[in-house]
Motif scaffolding. Structure first.
Motif, short mmCIF file in Angstrom:
data_model
loop_
_atom_site.label_atom_id
_atom_site.label_comp_id
_atom_site.label_asym_id
_atom_site.label_seq_id
_atom_site.Cartn_x
_atom_site.Cartn_y
_atom_site.Cartn_z
N GLN A 271 0.78 -1.23 -0.13
CA GLN A 271 0.05 0.00 0.07
C GLN A 271 1.03 1.25 0.09
OE1 GLN A 271 -2.36 -0.40 3.36
NE2 GLN A 271 -3.52 -2.28 2.64
N GLU A 272 2.11 0.96 -0.03
CA GLU A 272 3.03 2.34 0.27
C GLU A 272 3.74 2.39 -1.15
OE1 GLU A 272 5.76 1.61 3.39
OE2 GLU A 272 4.15 1.75 4.78
N GLU A 273 4.39 3.52 -1.61
CA GLU A 273 5.34 3.69 -2.71
C GLU A 273 6.53 3.22 -2.36
OE1 GLU A 273 5.25 7.87 -3.92
OE2 GLU A 273 3.26 8.08 -3.41
N LYS A 274 6.98 2.91 -3.51
CA LYS A 274 8.68 2.30 -3.44
C LYS A 274 9.50 3.57 -2.75
CE LYS A 274 12.41 0.43 -5.97
NZ LYS A 274 12.74 -0.83 -5.13
N VAL A 275 10.12 3.09 -1.86
CA VAL A 275 10.91 3.81 -1.04
C VAL A 275 12.35 4.00 -1.46
CG1 VAL A 275 11.96 4.54 1.34
CG2 VAL A 275 9.67 3.50 1.17
N LEU A 280 12.96 8.64 1.88
CA LEU A 280 13.33 8.71 3.16
C LEU A 280 13.71 10.08 3.94
CD1 LEU A 280 16.14 5.97 3.72
CD2 LEU A 280 13.77 5.98 4.64
N PHE A 281 14.42 11.09 2.95
CA PHE A 281 14.56 12.36 3.58
C PHE A 281 13.32 13.24 3.46
CE2 PHE A 281 18.62 10.85 3.09
CZ PHE A 281 19.36 11.63 4.42
N ARG A 420 13.75 -0.56 4.39
CA ARG A 420 15.02 -0.75 5.10
C ARG A 420 16.33 -0.87 4.24
NH1 ARG A 420 13.65 -6.06 6.91
NH2 ARG A 420 12.14 -5.08 8.21
N SER A 421 16.36 -1.21 3.11
CA SER A 421 17.85 -1.11 2.34
C SER A 421 18.21 0.30 2.27
CB SER A 421 17.50 -1.72 1.10
OG SER A 421 17.15 -3.25 1.25
N ALA A 422 17.16 1.03 2.00
CA ALA A 422 17.62 2.60 1.77
C ALA A 422 18.23 3.25 2.91
CB ALA A 422 16.51 3.54 1.24
#
Length: 505
Positions: A271-275, A280-281, A420-422
């Protein structure tokens, strides 16, 4: 009837306890996976410490190479600056590897990402080893840059893989193994760097080239390890492969509960966009965990621990040891770090991340003050010279308890699978930049304020303790979803949560 019900309840209870024990025990595949991942941590630690012992031998090689090329000796200033470049290239490569770690983990996977990372490791080690034969100090510079890139990737990939193959009840213990691998690598590099071993004019290139062996061992071990089941299910949507990986790691076929938890996280992520790192910022929902992650990394590198390593040889010399003995005794500091990091494995899932970090920072704050006192007054109080050695060792003990291990572990726990990876990339980059800045500025700081060098770190330690006390949540025994829910809540935060947990005990 009542007896039958009690018997059935007892059987169910025994069955559930058996399942719980199976999920929490170290299966063969899990143990093998941990070994394969922690070899990367060892590589990072080894290459961090290996360059110190052969410094004079490398400078001699630089001078000789220059003479063979130009018939002129290299000036002392140029030799010093060139060696500084060799040292700093490791951090430069680490920054690049760190910022790419998240993309690398998503593109190739956690396990396959670790396997592919052995390639730059082998190339870097080969370049440094053959630099003497080729009479090329440029090969050392390029080799250090490539091996730095290799280690930068490891600092992101290893904690990520360890966090995703563990259960909440042992995630802390497995997370500490990354720091244990780092400290053990530093200790091995110190011992092998003794002049009578490899840290001499004849064998220093072999010492640098030994970095190839952790990579070769990984090539042997990792093919037998499963991919992260969380990555397979949530990132690649391969449920059947994720279940097979879970069964192998847990050592039991009863993995439905773990699978359901990952599916729940997958549905939330869908349900979220790719981060991305930019997201993140710019996203307010990630701001708090991102700030916590970055400050935690800074609390490790700006704690002043590098100063202890810088001072240790001089401390032992001033205590009456010969220069040779003092150099050997410095490895004792590395030994203390290994022992205390090993002890922390058993404390992490009992005391908790936040508690250990607070204890570590608090102890370092106190002993940084005592360090300043013993160093500045050693000429007036005779026993302060020996006291400064004891204080420095206790300083290392408290670093290993909290700041040494917790920052690497907690970042992966503060974010769900999507970001998490970002987040790991950003945190690793911050750690490497801070590492570079401390390494570059500490000698100048020492020359400027001498025995009061630890005072700035005392102030920083106090700030990090207050920040941790107010803002950092306890992630012990919590799923990634539970941690995310805590961070999204509008409560006061970590202190309130900790007080609530204590009231339930």
């Amino acid at each position: 009837m009542v007896t039958a019900d009690r018997h059935e309840m007892k059987e169910n209870s025994t069955h559930m306890l058996s399942i719980s024990r199976k999920k929490n025990h170290m299966s063969l595949k899990l143990g093998l996976s941990v070994v394969g991942a922690v070899l990367g941590s060892f590589q990072f630690g080894f290459n961090t410490g290996v360059i110190n012992a052969p410094e004079e031998s490398i400078k001699e090689f630089l001078n000789e190479t220059e003479y063979h090329r130009t018939s002129h000796h290299m000036s002392k200033e140029k030799t010093t600056n060139l060696f500084a470049v060799i040292v700093s290239m490791f951090a430069a490569g680490g920054c690049l590897g760190g910022i790419l770690a998240g993309w690398w983990a998503e593109k190739f996977g956690r396990k396959m990402g670790l396997m592919l990372n052995v390639v730059p490791g082998i190339i870097g080690a080969v370049l440094m080893y053959f630099s003497v034969l080729a009479e090329s100090y440029e090969m050392i510079i390029v080799g250090r840059l490539i091996i730095g890139f290799n280690c930068g990737l490891y600092t992101g990939l290893t904690p990520l893989y360890l966090s995703e193959i563990s259960t909440p009840s042992i995630r802390g213990a497995l997370g500490v193994l990354h720091q244990l691998g780092v400290t053990f690598g530093i200790l091995v590099s110190q011992i092998l760097g003794f002049p009578e071993v490899l840290g001499n004019a004849d064998l220093w290139n072999l010492l640098l080239g030994l970095a190839i062996f952790p990579c070769l061992f990984q090539l042997v071990v990792l093919p037998f390890c499963p991919e992260s089941p969380r990555y397979l299910l949530i990132s690649k949507h391969k449920e059947a492969e994720a279940k097979l990986a879970l069964v192998a790691i847990r050592g039991t076929s009863d993995v439905d509960e773990d699978l359901d938890e990952m599916k729940q996280e997958s549905r939330a992520q869908s349900q979220e966009e790719k981060v991305t790192i930019l997201k993140l910022f710019t996203s307010q929902s990630y701001r708090r965990p991102l700030i916590i992650s970055m400050v935690m990394q800074l609390s490790q590198q700006l704690s002043g621990i590098n100063g202890v390593f810088y001072y240790s040889a001089n401390l032992f010399k001033s205590a009456g040891l010969s220069p040779s003995t003092a150099t050997h005794a410095t490895s004792g500091v590395g030994g203390v770090m290994v022992v205390m990091t090993f002890v922390t494995i058993f404390l992490m899932d009992r005391a908790g991340r936040r508690t250990l970090h607070l204890v570590g920072l608090g102890g370092m704050f106190i002993f940084s003050i005592l360090m300043t006192l013993t160093l500045s007054l050693s000429d007036k109080v005779d026993w302060f010279t020996g006291g400064s050695i004891a204080v420095s060792l206790l300083y290392v003990v408290f670093f290993a308890v909290g700041p040494g291990s917790v920052p690497w572990l907690i970042v992966a726990e503060l974010f769900s699978q999507g970001p998490r990876s970002a987040a790991m990339s950003v945190s690793v980059l911050v750690n490497w930049i801070a590492n570079f800045l401390v390494g570059f500025s500490f000698p100048h700081l020492k020359d400027g304020i001498n025995d009061f060098t630890f005072l700035p770190f005392t102030g920083l330690l106090l700030f990090f303790w207050i920040f941790t006390f107010i803002y950092v949540p306890e992630t012990k025994n919590k799923t990634f979803e539970e941690v995310g829910a805590m961070l999204k809540s509008n409560g006061v935060g970590a202190k309130k949560q900790a007080d609530n947990e204590e009231s339930h005990l």
